[in-house]
Design an enzyme around this catalytic site. Sequence first.
Site, PDB file in Angstrom:
ATOM      1  CG  HIS A  53      20.224  83.226  47.505  1.00 62.36           C
ATOM      2  ND1 HIS A  53      20.132  82.101  46.712  1.00 62.36           N
ATOM      3  CD2 HIS A  53      19.328  83.045  48.515  1.00 62.36           C
ATOM      4  CE1 HIS A  53      19.231  81.281  47.213  1.00 62.36           C
ATOM      5  NE2 HIS A  53      18.716  81.835  48.303  1.00 62.36           N
ATOM      6  CD  GLU A  55      24.831  83.222  44.391  1.00 62.59           C
ATOM      7  OE1 GLU A  55      25.100  82.042  44.129  1.00 62.59           O
ATOM      8  OE2 GLU A  55      24.168  83.552  45.378  1.00 62.59           O
ATOM      9  CB  CYS A  83      20.064  78.497  43.629  1.00 57.79           C
ATOM     10  SG  CYS A  83      19.465  80.201  43.743  1.00 57.79           S
ATOM     11  CB  CYS A  86      21.761  83.085  42.106  1.00 66.62           C
ATOM     12  SG  CYS A  86      21.198  83.489  43.782  1.00 66.62           S
TER      13      CYS A  86
END
Length: 162
Positions: A53, A55, A83, A86
Amino acid sequence: MFDDEYFMREALRAARRAAADGEVPIGAVVTRGHEIIGRAWNQVELLKDATAHAEMLALTQAQTAVGDWRLNECTLFVTKEPCPMCAGAAVLCRVGRVVIGAADAKYGAAGGAVNLLQFDGWNHRCDIVSGVLEVECRSLLREFFRAKRTQNHEDAKAQSLE
């Protein structure tokens, strides 16, 4: 010149890169002071890695730039609410502040579905700023998924004609 909107625009630029690569258009930037020390976009499909992801990748870059895993004096800018994975990473990295573009009521872990960034039982809590350039961030996501649905519909239609 260097404010939350400025850095969110940089995160949006990264999110557009993700969209161009066929990835869910989420971008992230990590700053320390007025300097960007981490910048990434979703690369889950490219890397075949569910943890890739924006992040996570930006936090890893920032830790390398700082030379430490602690990012207390840093801010994470992200185009969509993080999420749980993260958000947990931001807490574990001791990020001081998280600035969010679009909220995510279904999967968001900064107050959308749950709030892991400020969980009472943990020894670190991140300050949260939400809604920065929200319209632009949300529009990018909506356009991406609308195009994806249209493509899926066209693919299904083509298959039925075969």
